[in-house]
Design a protein around this motif. Sequence first.
Motif, PDB file in Angstrom:
ATOM      1  N   PHE A 267       0.929  -1.277   0.066  1.00 25.75           N
ATOM      2  CA  PHE A 267      -0.070  -0.066   0.024  1.00 25.75           C
ATOM      3  C   PHE A 267       0.917   1.220  -0.087  1.00 25.75           C
ATOM      4  N   GLN A 269       0.164   5.731  -0.903  1.00 24.56           N
ATOM      5  CA  GLN A 269      -0.759   6.739  -1.208  1.00 24.56           C
ATOM      6  C   GLN A 269      -0.404   6.939  -2.785  1.00 24.56           C
ATOM      7  N   GLY A 300       1.087   1.658   7.633  1.00 23.10           N
ATOM      8  CA  GLY A 300       1.878   1.199   6.390  1.00 23.10           C
ATOM      9  C   GLY A 300       3.210   1.035   6.226  1.00 23.10           C
ATOM     10  N   ASN A 303       4.511   6.074   6.169  1.00 27.96           N
ATOM     11  CA  ASN A 303       4.764   7.255   5.463  1.00 27.96           C
ATOM     12  C   ASN A 303       4.547   8.518   6.411  1.00 27.96           C
ATOM     13  N   PHE A 304       3.913   8.389   7.464  1.00 30.15           N
ATOM     14  CA  PHE A 304       3.698   9.488   8.380  1.00 30.15           C
ATOM     15  C   PHE A 304       4.503   9.193   9.418  1.00 30.15           C
ATOM     16  N   GLU A 319       0.441  -1.567  12.525  1.00 31.88           N
ATOM     17  CA  GLU A 319      -0.034  -2.016  11.088  1.00 31.88           C
ATOM     18  C   GLU A 319      -0.431  -3.518  11.026  1.00 31.88           C
ATOM     19  N   ASP A 346      -3.479  -6.855  14.181  1.00 24.94           N
ATOM     20  CA  ASP A 346      -4.788  -6.585  13.701  1.00 24.94           C
ATOM     21  C   ASP A 346      -5.527  -5.858  14.574  1.00 24.94           C
ATOM     22  N   LEU A 347      -5.904  -4.363  14.176  1.00 27.49           N
ATOM     23  CA  LEU A 347      -6.318  -3.504  14.964  1.00 27.49           C
ATOM     24  C   LEU A 347      -7.709  -3.669  15.142  1.00 27.49           C
ATOM     25  N   PHE A 348      -8.392  -4.429  14.163  1.00 31.55           N
ATOM     26  CA  PHE A 348      -9.833  -4.528  14.433  1.00 31.55           C
ATOM     27  C   PHE A 348     -10.174  -6.034  15.021  1.00 31.55           C
ATOM     28  N   ASP A 366      -4.809   6.432  10.336  1.00 34.01           N
ATOM     29  CA  ASP A 366      -5.031   6.583   8.835  1.00 34.01           C
ATOM     30  C   ASP A 366      -5.906   5.243   8.433  1.00 34.01           C
ATOM     31  N   PRO A 368      -8.522   2.205   7.065  1.00 37.01           N
ATOM     32  CA  PRO A 368      -8.967   1.799   5.626  1.00 37.01           C
ATOM     33  C   PRO A 368     -10.416   2.335   5.851  1.00 37.01           C
TER      34      PRO A 368
HETATM   35  C1  LIG Z   1      -5.140   4.129   4.215  1.00 40.62           C
HETATM   36  S1  LIG Z   1      -3.962   2.838   4.588  1.00 40.62           S
HETATM   37  C2  LIG Z   1      -2.639   3.790   5.324  1.00 40.62           C
HETATM   38  C3  LIG Z   1      -1.299   3.462   5.110  1.00 40.62           C
HETATM   39  C4  LIG Z   1      -0.297   4.770   5.722  1.00 40.62           C
HETATM   40  N1  LIG Z   1      -0.860   5.535   6.703  1.00 40.62           N
HETATM   41  C5  LIG Z   1       0.277   5.524   4.540  1.00 40.62           C
HETATM   42  O1  LIG Z   1       0.018   6.520   4.625  1.00 40.62           O
HETATM   43  O2  LIG Z   1       0.788   4.805   3.454  1.00 40.62           O
HETATM   44  C6  LIG Z   1      -4.516   2.115   5.639  1.00 40.62           C
HETATM   45  C7  LIG Z   1      -3.525   0.755   6.296  1.00 40.62           C
HETATM   46  O3  LIG Z   1      -4.490   0.090   7.167  1.00 40.62           O
HETATM   47  C8  LIG Z   1      -3.851  -1.279   7.222  1.00 40.62           C
HETATM   48  N2  LIG Z   1      -4.971  -2.097   7.804  1.00 40.62           N
HETATM   49  C9  LIG Z   1      -6.207  -2.382   7.370  1.00 40.62           C
HETATM   50  N3  LIG Z   1      -6.760  -3.127   8.244  1.00 40.62           N
HETATM   51  C10 LIG Z   1      -6.113  -3.381   9.038  1.00 40.62           C
HETATM   52  C11 LIG Z   1      -6.296  -4.020  10.692  1.00 40.62           C
HETATM   53  N4  LIG Z   1      -7.211  -4.584  10.758  1.00 40.62           N
HETATM   54  N5  LIG Z   1      -5.260  -3.830  11.400  1.00 40.62           N
HETATM   55  C12 LIG Z   1      -4.135  -3.075  11.114  1.00 40.62           C
HETATM   56  N6  LIG Z   1      -4.082  -2.367  10.200  1.00 40.62           N
HETATM   57  C13 LIG Z   1      -4.914  -2.393   9.243  1.00 40.62           C
HETATM   58  C14 LIG Z   1      -3.615  -1.502   5.644  1.00 40.62           C
HETATM   59  O4  LIG Z   1      -2.825  -2.441   5.746  1.00 40.62           O
HETATM   60  C15 LIG Z   1      -3.147  -0.114   5.442  1.00 40.62           C
HETATM   61  O5  LIG Z   1      -1.678  -0.160   5.438  1.00 40.62           O
END
Ligand SMILES: C[S@@+](CC[C@H](N)C(=O)[O-])C[C@H]1O[C@@H](n2cnc3c(N)ncnc32)[C@H](O)[C@@H]1O
Length: 448
Positions: A267, A269, A300, A303-304, A319, A346-348, A366, A368
């Motif tokens: 992933f 941006q 990710g 990036n930040f 992440e 896994d944040l969910f 940041d 999804p």
């Molecule tokens: C919108 S992207 C942002 C990535 C990063 N902040 C960037 O700017 O490149 C959302 C991120 O959330 C991660 N993600 C999705 N579901 C997740 C979960 N359940 N737990 C942790 N991270 C998750 C994805 O792998 C992705 O890297």
Amino acid sequence: MKRRPAAPFTAEIEGLTHDGRGISRVEGKVWFVEGALPGETVLVRPMRGRRSYSLGRAEKLFSESSERCTPCCPVFGTCGGCALQHLEHNAQVNFKRQTLLEALQKEGIAWTAPVEVISAEPWHYRRKARLGVRLVPKKGGILVGFRERHSSYITPLTTCPVIHPSVDSILAALPELVESLSVPSRIPQIEVAAGENATALIFRHLSPLTEEDVAKLTHFGRVNNMLMYGQANGPDSIQPVYPPDPALLQYALPDFSLTFYFRATSFVQVNALVNQQLVGTVIDWLAIGPDDRLLDLFCGIGNFSLPAARLARQVIGVEGDATLVQLAAENARWNGVKNAVFEARDLFDPELNHWRLPECSRLLLDPPRTGALEVLKRVINGPKPQLLAYVSCNPATLARDARFLTESQSYRLERLTVADMFPHTAHIESAALFRRVDNPGTGVSEKG
Ligand SMILES: C[S@@+](CC[C@H](N)C(=O)[O-])C[C@H]1O[C@@H](n2cnc3c(N)ncnc32)[C@H](O)[C@@H]1O
């Protein structure tokens, strides 16, 4: 018995849906009209084959919006890649700003201060894409392009005004390349990713590639200066075809003297220039000082996190995708950043309750499209950082989560920006800054 198509009718367009269709109310019924803009009077052709006839297409314009412009792409309207090329670029940004405000309003948040805008060159910005591939003999053979709007058909593209120039320049050659392979009908997709150092093409193949196929892909890669990959199954099966040991892709954040390395499937941006500004804005908002500890959730490849680490005492990035976590840690090392650590989580996951959110004075999220409500509940009952920046690709979930933060009386919304990450599409990227309210009774928050 076949139902007869409804007759065309005249309609006044009052608004725009979140995906760029005109909205009209006719005899108490709401119509979503493709190709129509607010303020226009159009002849609506009801779309057939739908269960409901509330979908239509503008067949004729009786009066035109002053914000209408001529789409520069000949397949605009058919191709599902863009939804708003018929609307002037400034008006697109205003529409996105308005949609964000309406989403907040629906959640009871009336934002009257300005919404800042981040914008850059609106063409040839898209550095990642999935192109569909289909063998359609009656249309002349292999078609390569984005899916049509509302259908799984492929819109054949020989050029594309939003895709990265390195991909645009080889689009027209892709059908011939696929057709020359032993299994043209077994290539359903080509994924493209453009870095600042190289561009990668990943060919999904449902049958094994022959030696001759590999030779053809190699030749194409060499001549066009592309990294070529094959993918037999899931993402773990991706193998380089040319060169045998390809470099990682790169992008830079010059304001922070950082270079990021990423894989073609990582992933990142989509829009490099808007990303640079978005990172700068969010880091600026967070007013990070040398005593601050920042938690970057959904980080990710960092990036930040890495820009924040240039200013903070420590950064913790979390992440869910372990391959991104590894890249984030490596990016820190390659850039000489020593005060950032990364965790895969896994944040969910409901089981996450066992994990205590690290104490932090600054928080960046940041997530999804689904947003981060469950995570925010834990923030409210946990570290409650003084400043919280929320980057979002879905105004509805940002608004829902903003409501939760403000209704909990723990935070107030302080800044709002819309980032024009996906020009000509209806996607809306935005960011919000929240400040902790330390005395909810008075609405006064601690400064600094
Ligand atoms: C919108 S992207 C942002 C990535 C990063 N902040 C960037 O700017 O490149 C959302 C991120 O959330 C991660 N993600 C999705 N579901 C997740 C979960 N359940 N737990 C942790 N991270 C998750 C994805 O792998 C992705 O890297």
